[in-house]
Design a protein around this motif. Structure first.
Motif, PDB file in Angstrom:
ATOM      1  N   LEU A 246       0.774  -1.192  -0.041  1.00  0.00           N
ATOM      2  CA  LEU A 246      -0.028   0.090   0.042  1.00  0.00           C
ATOM      3  C   LEU A 246       0.748   1.167   0.001  1.00  0.00           C
ATOM      4  O   LEU A 246       0.528   2.117  -0.718  1.00  0.00           O
ATOM      5  CB  LEU A 246      -0.834   0.033   1.240  1.00  0.00           C
ATOM      6  N   LEU A 247       2.055   1.236   0.701  1.00  0.00           N
ATOM      7  CA  LEU A 247       2.874   2.376   0.768  1.00  0.00           C
ATOM      8  C   LEU A 247       3.545   2.380  -0.620  1.00  0.00           C
ATOM      9  O   LEU A 247       3.399   3.805  -1.276  1.00  0.00           O
ATOM     10  CB  LEU A 247       3.849   1.905   1.616  1.00  0.00           C
ATOM     11  N   ARG A 248       3.789   1.622  -1.492  1.00  0.00           N
ATOM     12  CA  ARG A 248       4.304   1.620  -2.940  1.00  0.00           C
ATOM     13  C   ARG A 248       3.311   2.242  -3.518  1.00  0.00           C
ATOM     14  O   ARG A 248       3.426   3.334  -4.430  1.00  0.00           O
ATOM     15  CB  ARG A 248       4.707   0.373  -3.284  1.00  0.00           C
ATOM     16  N   LEU A 249       1.946   1.937  -3.499  1.00  0.00           N
ATOM     17  CA  LEU A 249       1.025   2.405  -4.444  1.00  0.00           C
ATOM     18  C   LEU A 249       0.815   3.959  -3.981  1.00  0.00           C
ATOM     19  O   LEU A 249       0.528   4.664  -4.993  1.00  0.00           O
ATOM     20  CB  LEU A 249      -0.138   1.471  -4.269  1.00  0.00           C
ATOM     21  N   SER A 250       0.910   4.192  -2.705  1.00  0.00           N
ATOM     22  CA  SER A 250       0.580   5.669  -2.466  1.00  0.00           C
ATOM     23  C   SER A 250       1.469   6.628  -2.833  1.00  0.00           C
ATOM     24  O   SER A 250       1.439   7.780  -3.121  1.00  0.00           O
ATOM     25  CB  SER A 250       0.510   5.767  -0.697  1.00  0.00           C
ATOM     26  N   VAL A 251       2.877   5.855  -2.725  1.00  0.00           N
ATOM     27  CA  VAL A 251       3.789   6.917  -3.183  1.00  0.00           C
ATOM     28  C   VAL A 251       4.111   7.142  -4.694  1.00  0.00           C
ATOM     29  O   VAL A 251       4.078   8.118  -5.071  1.00  0.00           O
ATOM     30  CB  VAL A 251       5.334   6.285  -2.955  1.00  0.00           C
ATOM     31  N   ALA A 252       3.505   6.006  -5.544  1.00  0.00           N
ATOM     32  CA  ALA A 252       3.421   6.270  -6.777  1.00  0.00           C
ATOM     33  C   ALA A 252       2.294   7.139  -7.188  1.00  0.00           C
ATOM     34  O   ALA A 252       2.563   8.233  -8.080  1.00  0.00           O
ATOM     35  CB  ALA A 252       3.240   4.903  -7.595  1.00  0.00           C
ATOM     36  N   ALA A 253       1.271   7.174  -6.648  1.00  0.00           N
ATOM     37  CA  ALA A 253       0.417   8.138  -6.757  1.00  0.00           C
ATOM     38  C   ALA A 253       0.701   9.531  -6.439  1.00  0.00           C
ATOM     39  O   ALA A 253       0.377  10.569  -7.188  1.00  0.00           O
ATOM     40  CB  ALA A 253      -1.053   7.629  -6.108  1.00  0.00           C
ATOM     41  N   ALA A 254       1.382   9.621  -5.248  1.00  0.00           N
ATOM     42  CA  ALA A 254       2.067  10.957  -4.968  1.00  0.00           C
ATOM     43  C   ALA A 254       2.773  11.579  -5.919  1.00  0.00           C
ATOM     44  O   ALA A 254       2.974  12.728  -6.218  1.00  0.00           O
ATOM     45  CB  ALA A 254       2.423  11.028  -3.503  1.00  0.00           C
ATOM     46  N   ALA A 255       3.628  10.713  -6.361  1.00  0.00           N
ATOM     47  CA  ALA A 255       4.836  11.141  -7.274  1.00  0.00           C
ATOM     48  C   ALA A 255       3.897  11.519  -8.783  1.00  0.00           C
ATOM     49  O   ALA A 255       4.515  12.604  -9.278  1.00  0.00           O
ATOM     50  CB  ALA A 255       5.377   9.973  -7.856  1.00  0.00           C
ATOM     51  N   ARG A 256       2.773  11.132  -9.106  1.00  0.00           N
ATOM     52  CA  ARG A 256       2.265  11.522 -10.307  1.00  0.00           C
ATOM     53  C   ARG A 256       1.519  13.013  -9.854  1.00  0.00           C
ATOM     54  O   ARG A 256       1.346  13.699 -11.050  1.00  0.00           O
ATOM     55  CB  ARG A 256       1.063  10.680 -10.533  1.00  0.00           C
TER      56      ARG A 256
ATOM     57  N   ASN B 272       3.571  15.204  -8.133  1.00  0.00           N
ATOM     58  CA  ASN B 272       4.852  15.855  -8.309  1.00  0.00           C
ATOM     59  C   ASN B 272       4.938  16.251  -6.729  1.00  0.00           C
ATOM     60  O   ASN B 272       5.438  17.279  -6.265  1.00  0.00           O
ATOM     61  CB  ASN B 272       4.827  17.244  -8.846  1.00  0.00           C
ATOM     62  N   ASP B 273       4.822  15.469  -6.020  1.00  0.00           N
ATOM     63  CA  ASP B 273       4.846  15.348  -4.567  1.00  0.00           C
ATOM     64  C   ASP B 273       6.478  15.458  -3.982  1.00  0.00           C
ATOM     65  O   ASP B 273       7.076  14.215  -4.800  1.00  0.00           O
ATOM     66  CB  ASP B 273       4.134  14.413  -3.581  1.00  0.00           C
ATOM     67  N   PRO B 274       7.145  16.191  -3.520  1.00  0.00           N
ATOM     68  CA  PRO B 274       8.725  16.042  -3.137  1.00  0.00           C
ATOM     69  C   PRO B 274       8.777  15.010  -2.462  1.00  0.00           C
ATOM     70  O   PRO B 274       9.891  14.416  -2.329  1.00  0.00           O
ATOM     71  CB  PRO B 274       8.846  17.506  -2.781  1.00  0.00           C
ATOM     72  N   GLN B 275       8.024  14.636  -1.430  1.00  0.00           N
ATOM     73  CA  GLN B 275       8.203  13.522  -0.611  1.00  0.00           C
ATOM     74  C   GLN B 275       8.237  12.445  -1.240  1.00  0.00           C
ATOM     75  O   GLN B 275       8.994  11.187  -1.074  1.00  0.00           O
ATOM     76  CB  GLN B 275       7.467  13.404   0.621  1.00  0.00           C
ATOM     77  N   ALA B 276       7.409  12.091  -2.197  1.00  0.00           N
ATOM     78  CA  ALA B 276       7.753  10.937  -3.205  1.00  0.00           C
ATOM     79  C   ALA B 276       8.840  10.948  -3.839  1.00  0.00           C
ATOM     80  O   ALA B 276       9.432   9.882  -4.174  1.00  0.00           O
ATOM     81  CB  ALA B 276       6.370  10.965  -4.088  1.00  0.00           C
TER      82      ALA B 276
END
Length: 437
Positions: free
Chosen positions: A18-28, A30-34
């Motif tokens: 779930l963390l990997r999915l959340s990070v991928a969504a945040a990266a889309r 342009n979240d800097p933490q992603a």
């Protein structure tokens, strides 16, 4: 390796998937933490990113978490009773909580699994710590100095035999990883003949301390953890029948107040001491060697003034921390650095960034073994969860590095070092050196 069973898959999904999915969504978005999580350039050199976070604000919010790279704010969070180390304090949808609980059935006990001290709050954490802290006091650890020196001498002799022509030889495999595993095995009463097996288990289990593992990585961690669990339970039975003077012999029996640890508590504690004790020191020794070879003027100063070695270890820890980040969970609404935080929100103290905060450390990007306040770093955390093995890591770092450069005064890089692919943990998994020019 066999395919992952449903329990393993559920544990991976609720912890990492779930963390990997959340990070991928945040990266889309342009979240800097992603970016921090995904960008290999940041993993290779995270310090410009930490500087950017610190310049953005005292506490910087993203789609997933809050982060801080400021020393004062990180210290406040680490010491505050408003925060927990237990991810189970996070509110989550009932279906996900149910899947998490289902996945825990028949799972092995790892270094980040309850009842490990890493994910346990007071009063349970206080009880565990009280039972073991006497072994890790500064005085008790200092009494280990002759043993550390003897092990260093033996390992450095073995290192020379591994490279009779002077190298190149991998310093991590033949020295930096062997010293901490030898010491922690001795403290836990593990026979010397099992050192290699303990090293293999440490390498298998320690990735559990990182975030966002792939399913394959998680399966390997669980397989190693299960093997270690099985061996430890047999080891406890042997120690109860024939105790020695090691830490586990003291813990498997009731203490003078009649307190005793359960079998799972013993397994969790031994696994944590092995993983955490191994990780901090192997990264400290590898990073310290690389830094001193890259700064020959600092190494020359240490050779001229050996009394500075303890402070040099503090500066290595500050400059390039073996543990880069940690996490805390809001257990109640609170305020940090003027920011209102709600229960269940996550704060990431960037320890590596706090250790380069110019408000605390003058010219923080300069490596200086004479730095007067180097010990003010947060590499061992702060507050109730300050690293139990900090004194041992310091001793091993001081003796391990000083002995290495005394035995091999012409030590030099023998190839291109390779950093570990982890984000929370920072160090080298391959450091080729030449012992002689």
């Amino acid at each position: 390796m066999p395919r992952a069973g449903p329990g393993t898959f559920l544990r991976w999904a609720t912890r990492h998937g779930l963390l990997r999915l959340s990070v991928a969504a945040a990266a889309r978005r342009n979240d800097p933490q992603a970016r921090h999580f995904l960008d290999p350039m940041i993993r290779e050199d995270p310090y410009p990113f930490y500087r950017q976070v610190r310049q953005t604000g005292a506490l910087v919010g993203g789609h997933l978490t809050w982060s801080t790279a400021r020393h004062d704010v990180a210290t406040e969070v680490l010491r505050s009773d408003a925060f927990s180390v237990d991810p189970d304090t996070l509110p989550m949808p009932a279906p996900i909580a149910m899947l998490r609980d289902l996945g825990r059935r028949r799972m092995p006990v790892g270094p980040i699994d309850p009842p490990s001290m890493l994910v346990t709050d007071p009063p349970e954490h206080t009880r565990y710590r009280r039972l073991v802290v006497k072994v890790f006091t500064a005085r008790a650890v200092e009494s280990l100095r002759p043993r550390v020196e003897r092990h260093c001498a033996d390992l450095l002799d073995e290192l020379g035999r591994a490279a009779p022509d002077g190298g190149p030889v991998d310093l991590v495999a033949h020295y930096a990883s062997l010293l901490p595993v030898t010491m922690i095995a001795e403290i836990l009463g593990v026979p010397a003949l099992l050192r290699q097996r303990f090293l293999d288990w440490g390498a298998a289990v320690s990735p559990a301390l990182d975030l966002g593992l792939s399913l394959g990585q998680f399966r390997r961690v669980e397989a190693g953890t299960r093997q270690l669990n099985d061996w430890l339970r047999g080891h406890f039975a042997n120690l109860r029948a024939d105790p020695g003077d090691d830490l586990l012999s003291q813990l498997v029996l009731p203490n003078s107040e009649g307190e005793r640890l359960t079998e799972d508590e013993l397994v969790a504690l031994a696994g944590l001491l092995m993983a955490a004790g191994f990780e901090t020191t192997v990264n400290l020794l590898g990073t310290g060697t690389a830094l001193l070879l890259a700064h020959p003027e600092q190494l020359a100063l240490l050779r001229a003034e050996p009394r500075r070695w303890p402070n040099a270890v503090e500066e290595i820890l500050r400059y390039d921390s073996p543990v880069q980040t940690t996490g805390r969970y809001c257990r109640a609404d609170t305020e940090v650095a003027g920011v209102r935080l709600r229960r269940g929100e996550i704060v990431i103290p960037m320890l590596g960034g706090a250790n380069r905060d110019p408000a605390i450390f003058a010219d923080p990007d300069r490596f200086d073994v004479t730095r007067l306040n180097a010990r003010d770093h947060l590499s061992f955390s702060s507050g109730a969860h300050y690293c139990l093995g900090a004194s041992l890591a310091r001793l091993e770092g001081e003796i391990g590095l000083r002995s290495l450069f005394e035995w091999y005064p012409d030590l030099a890089l023998g190839g291109v070092p390779r950093r570990r692919p982890t984000r929370v943990l920072r160090g080298y998994d391959h450091l080729p050196v030449r012992l002689r020019s």
